[in-house]
Design a protein around this motif. Sequence first.
Motif, PDB file in Angstrom:
ATOM      1  N   ARG A 178       0.962  -1.379   0.013  1.00  0.00           N
ATOM      2  CA  ARG A 178       0.006   0.127   0.025  1.00  0.00           C
ATOM      3  C   ARG A 178       0.851   1.175   0.019  1.00  0.00           C
TER       4      ARG A 178
ATOM      5  N   VAL B 254       0.515   4.167  -2.777  1.00  0.00           N
ATOM      6  CA  VAL B 254      -0.080   5.569  -2.321  1.00  0.00           C
ATOM      7  C   VAL B 254       0.968   6.173  -1.253  1.00  0.00           C
TER       8      VAL B 254
ATOM      9  N   ASN C  34       0.365   9.645   0.941  1.00  0.00           N
ATOM     10  CA  ASN C  34      -0.793  10.581   0.245  1.00  0.00           C
ATOM     11  C   ASN C  34      -2.130  10.089   0.554  1.00  0.00           C
ATOM     12  N   GLY C  35      -1.957   8.734   0.525  1.00  0.00           N
ATOM     13  CA  GLY C  35      -3.376   8.152   0.930  1.00  0.00           C
ATOM     14  C   GLY C  35      -4.061   8.615   2.352  1.00  0.00           C
ATOM     15  N   LYS C  36      -5.341   8.802   2.270  1.00  0.00           N
ATOM     16  CA  LYS C  36      -5.674   9.193   3.657  1.00  0.00           C
ATOM     17  C   LYS C  36      -5.637   8.185   4.816  1.00  0.00           C
TER      18      LYS C  36
END
Lengths: 229, 417
Positions: free
Chosen positions: B329, B333, B336-338
């Motif tokens: 993951r 991402v 940057n991914g929440k």
Amino acid sequence: MVDSKKYVVAFLITGLIFGTAIMASNMLAGKKVEDVRSIEDRVALDILSSETQFALLAETSCRDIGPGFLSKELGPLGEKLSYAENSTSFNEEDVDSLKRSYFLLEIKDYLLMKRLTEKCNIHPTFILYFYSSDEDQCEDCERMGYVLTALRDKYPDLRVYSFDYYYDLGAISTLTSIYKVKPELPALIINGKPYYGLKTVEELESQVPAIKLLKTATSTSATSTEENE
Amino acid sequence: MAEFQTIILYCSLFISLFFEVFLLITYLEVRSEIRRENEWLSRPRPEALNPAVTIVVPCFNEEKTVRATIESLLNLDYPKEKLSLVLVNDGSTDSTLEVLAQFKSNPQVKILDKTNGGKHTAVNLAIENVTSALVGCLDADSFVTASALRKIVPHFEDGSVMAVTSSIKVHEPKNILQYIQKTEYSWSIFLRRMLSSMGALYVTPGPFSIFRTRVFHELGGYREAHMTEDMEMAMRMQKNHYKIVNSHGAHVYTTTPDNIRGLVKQRARWTYGFLNNAFDYKGLFFNKNYGHFGMFIMPIATISIFSSLFMVINVVSGWVQRAIQIFNRYQVVGFNGKFSWPSFDWYFVNTGVLSLIIALAVALTLFILYLSIRLADGKFKFHRGILYYLFLYTFMVPLWLSKALFDTIFKRKVSWR
């Protein structure tokens, strides 16, 4: 010399503990399936309501369509189904039946969205995502899933419809033949155009016009909000 | 393959749970016996009933601890004329002999000096000339409490009792590792007391096990026994139907390893010793003539080595898979991914059969731990060692289990230190 009664009692108690755990686990899995099914029912009702509202559009105007026109529960439903799919505590048949309903609801929601787009001349962005839960057939699907989740978190208006490419469902086969989706997974269809292979958030934002537009719209609205403040 | 793994996992859990249930049933059976024993041992006894006892202290490079060990023995609440000590220097290369020499004027003490030959040779040399009815051994890194011998000797009033073991506690724990061992030793105190009631003790530990002297005359002295002579002696006694009991009120404190390397080495030696001695005494397994010892304890102690290893490897491999997912993951991402906290929706709580059984097994373990600390310390008092034990111990065990298995399979020689 050996008190065999004690062994029998210990065995029975251990068996009872195991039996209780199995029963409790089945009961809780059943409750979870009910939970997912009730969300599916609500989504189905949402779609029916939207379709009815859409049918009435001939007599009303597009302005009457509020923000809750499309169901908001498809996303959480997908997450729960994905969890159920990867968990061993669910009955396979239950998960299969839930998946089938989910894919059909997604297609109905997607069709409604398309009709709305044509009728009201709006430009929502939606992605059709074809994956395979079998890692041998798609080793990048897990990563693509993370990218799409991150993208949806970043752009809440974006609708992602995910479909198991190899799932035995006529509607999915029709969808793949309409868009001529090749079995090179992960595959994305964005505004009718196919994109194959793993793409990062940045790649999608720079290569896909629709996402680029979303990015611009989001940053413009963020700037104007700041200015108003 | 995955199905086979699941079956093994279920079997391992069933065995662990069965053992815990069996221990609890035994506890329910013997708790009144424990209460009576406590009352019986606290009653004053005529001095004439106390037999002569010789305590052997084998020493190899124990200059730091042996003085306190000897002083603790000399402070035992026991008639001086009936207690003698034989201190054996087993070819120490440090100043152990000089420390021993400081006690030579004490009439209770006899000092022997020999070339290094291993602990069993040192104890055997001392036992050769013992004339007292009872003889015991105390490792030179352990310290007895004043009442320890008085809590042990009365057990020999039962003519069938041939050896009595003590309750071993950790001496002055200082770091996390020693606090973990403090909790683990409490668990062992409970386990030994239960095994005692089942007639299934398979070790007469170096820290203060007392024997009838005739045991050595009849069965012979200690053997090298894969560096675990105290285990082999107990197994030999069991084979010959010599009764061993435990006196949970006789407290002995022992110095424990203060670093992971030392701990792994010590435990790997114990496990290696158990496996190899168990193999030497394989005729006792599933043999009705040896009661709980042969039918249950020896087989389950052997199986548990493999099942514990298997279960922990399973848990760790689950964590590795999760770590790989997080890494994947992160790769795509990044941050940057929440960031999302684990969902508190009950739906996402793992309610699989395996998880529920593990939860029940952990609950049962906690209850036994509570009983263990109550038995070891007289009352339950929470200490940080319990937390360390619960969260870290399980993941330390595979280190020595795998080392012991590796040493056994490849016939590697193990050492004391």
